[in-house]
Design a protein around this motif. Structure first.
Motif, short mmCIF file in Angstrom:
data_model
loop_
_atom_site.label_atom_id
_atom_site.label_comp_id
_atom_site.label_asym_id
_atom_site.label_seq_id
_atom_site.Cartn_x
_atom_site.Cartn_y
_atom_site.Cartn_z
N VAL A 6 5.84 15.95 -16.53
CA VAL A 6 7.27 16.02 -16.26
C VAL A 6 7.41 16.35 -14.78
O VAL A 6 6.78 17.29 -14.30
CB VAL A 6 7.95 17.11 -17.11
CG1 VAL A 6 9.43 17.24 -16.76
CG2 VAL A 6 7.75 16.83 -18.60
N TYR A 7 8.21 15.57 -14.08
CA TYR A 7 8.35 15.83 -12.65
C TYR A 7 9.82 15.92 -12.24
O TYR A 7 10.70 15.34 -12.87
CB TYR A 7 7.62 14.77 -11.82
CG TYR A 7 8.24 13.38 -11.91
CD1 TYR A 7 9.22 12.99 -11.01
CD2 TYR A 7 7.84 12.49 -12.90
CE1 TYR A 7 9.78 11.72 -11.10
CE2 TYR A 7 8.40 11.23 -12.99
CZ TYR A 7 9.38 10.86 -12.08
OH TYR A 7 9.95 9.61 -12.17
N GLY A 8 10.03 16.67 -11.18
CA GLY A 8 11.34 16.75 -10.54
C GLY A 8 11.14 16.45 -9.08
O GLY A 8 10.27 17.04 -8.43
N THR A 9 11.90 15.51 -8.56
CA THR A 9 11.72 15.09 -7.18
C THR A 9 13.07 14.92 -6.51
O THR A 9 14.05 14.57 -7.17
CB THR A 9 10.88 13.79 -7.11
OG1 THR A 9 10.46 13.55 -5.78
CG2 THR A 9 11.63 12.60 -7.68
N THR A 10 13.11 15.17 -5.23
CA THR A 10 14.34 14.99 -4.47
C THR A 10 14.21 13.79 -3.53
O THR A 10 15.08 12.96 -3.46
CB THR A 10 14.67 16.27 -3.67
OG1 THR A 10 14.80 17.36 -4.59
CG2 THR A 10 15.96 16.12 -2.87
N GLU A 11 13.08 13.72 -2.85
CA GLU A 11 12.88 12.64 -1.87
C GLU A 11 11.77 11.68 -2.28
O GLU A 11 11.43 10.78 -1.52
CB GLU A 11 12.58 13.25 -0.51
CG GLU A 11 13.74 14.07 0.02
CD GLU A 11 13.39 14.90 1.23
OE1 GLU A 11 12.22 14.86 1.68
OE2 GLU A 11 14.28 15.61 1.72
N GLY A 12 11.18 11.89 -3.45
CA GLY A 12 10.19 10.94 -3.96
C GLY A 12 8.74 11.37 -3.87
O GLY A 12 7.88 10.77 -4.52
N GLN A 13 8.41 12.40 -3.10
CA GLN A 13 7.01 12.79 -2.95
C GLN A 13 6.43 13.35 -4.25
O GLN A 13 5.29 13.07 -4.60
CB GLN A 13 6.84 13.80 -1.81
CG GLN A 13 5.39 14.08 -1.45
CD GLN A 13 4.68 12.87 -0.84
OE1 GLN A 13 5.31 11.90 -0.44
NE2 GLN A 13 3.37 12.94 -0.78
N THR A 14 7.20 14.12 -4.98
CA THR A 14 6.69 14.69 -6.23
C THR A 14 6.50 13.61 -7.28
O THR A 14 5.56 13.66 -8.08
CB THR A 14 7.58 15.84 -6.72
OG1 THR A 14 7.71 16.80 -5.66
CG2 THR A 14 6.99 16.52 -7.94
N ARG A 15 7.34 12.60 -7.28
CA ARG A 15 7.12 11.45 -8.17
C ARG A 15 5.79 10.77 -7.81
O ARG A 15 5.00 10.43 -8.68
CB ARG A 15 8.26 10.44 -8.08
CG ARG A 15 8.03 9.21 -8.96
CD ARG A 15 9.16 8.17 -8.92
NE ARG A 15 9.53 7.81 -7.57
CZ ARG A 15 10.68 8.17 -6.97
NH1 ARG A 15 11.56 8.88 -7.62
NH2 ARG A 15 10.92 7.81 -5.73
N LYS A 16 5.53 10.64 -6.52
CA LYS A 16 4.26 10.05 -6.06
C LYS A 16 3.08 10.90 -6.52
O LYS A 16 2.05 10.37 -6.95
CB LYS A 16 4.30 9.95 -4.53
CG LYS A 16 3.25 9.11 -3.90
CD LYS A 16 3.54 8.97 -2.41
CE LYS A 16 2.42 8.24 -1.72
NZ LYS A 16 2.67 8.10 -0.28
N VAL A 17 3.21 12.21 -6.45
CA VAL A 17 2.17 13.14 -6.93
C VAL A 17 1.95 12.95 -8.43
O VAL A 17 0.81 12.84 -8.89
CB VAL A 17 2.56 14.60 -6.60
CG1 VAL A 17 1.71 15.60 -7.38
CG2 VAL A 17 2.47 14.85 -5.10
N ALA A 18 3.04 12.89 -9.20
CA ALA A 18 2.94 12.72 -10.66
C ALA A 18 2.28 11.38 -11.00
O ALA A 18 1.44 11.31 -11.90
CB ALA A 18 4.32 12.82 -11.29
N GLU A 19 2.65 10.34 -10.28
CA GLU A 19 2.06 9.02 -10.53
C GLU A 19 0.57 9.01 -10.22
O GLU A 19 -0.22 8.42 -10.96
CB GLU A 19 2.80 7.95 -9.72
CG GLU A 19 4.19 7.68 -10.23
CD GLU A 19 5.04 6.83 -9.30
OE1 GLU A 19 4.66 6.62 -8.12
OE2 GLU A 19 6.12 6.38 -9.75
#
Length: 175
Positions: A6-19
């Motif tokens: 489960v991820y929470g991202t504001t500018e997209g970096q955490t989504r990149k980390v989760a992926e």
């Protein structure tokens, strides 16, 4: 093994980390699903997952509200199964700011009552190409506290090797 990130991202970096985590976990033969905490619904069924990773970025000293809500809603499940927290912030990457990064995690854990099995403090990114003038000034003078981030271009501070090692260690504790 079946994992949920489960991820929470504001500018997209955490989504990149989760992926990236999901790709690494799949490469080790496990099933993994990604869930954007902003798309969380209270009726979500999660009992079939064996383990959980929560990845959240920090903005203005707090993790996303959607991530906090998810952890509150599924506190018992997260506490009863192997779980980990990846906290993504600039503080984790900036020299001399590690205590601040740890403070954000301590506050999140205190607020939610959730005790993840493992925690990783991971550097985030600056997205100057996406900021308006006021966001740029805020980052320069409040976030960076006057430190020069270099040319006004995007900067990625994420240590991908640290993330891969963390993923390996977490998988070892799970199964």
């Amino acid at each position: 093994m079946n994992l949920l990130i489960v991820y929470g991202t504001t500018e997209g970096q955490t989504r990149k980390v989760a992926e990236r985590m999901a790709t690494d976990i799949r490469g080790r033969g496990h099933r993994v699903e990604l869930l954007d905490s902003a798309k969380f619904t209270p009726d979500l069924k999660l009992g079939h997952f064996d383990a959980f990773v929560i990845a959240a970025s920090v903005h203005q000293e707090h993790h996303q509200e959607a991530v906090t809500t998810f952890v509150f809603a599924h506190h018992d499940l997260l506490s009863g199964k192997p779980s980990a927290l990846v906290s993504v912030s600039l503080s984790a990457a900036l020299e001399g700011h590690g205590a601040a990064a740890r403070k954000y995690v301590d506050h999140f854990v205190s607020l939610t009552g959730w005790q993840p099995r493992m925690t990783l403090l991971l550097g985030g990114a600056l997205r100057f190409t996406k900021y308006d003038y006021f966001q740029e000034q805020f980052v320069k003078f409040v976030v960076m506290k006057g430190e020069d981030p270099g040319p006004e271009q995007d900067h990625e501070f994420t240590d991908w090797n640290a993330l891969a090692g963390f993923t390996d260690r977490f998988l070892a504790t799970v199964g």
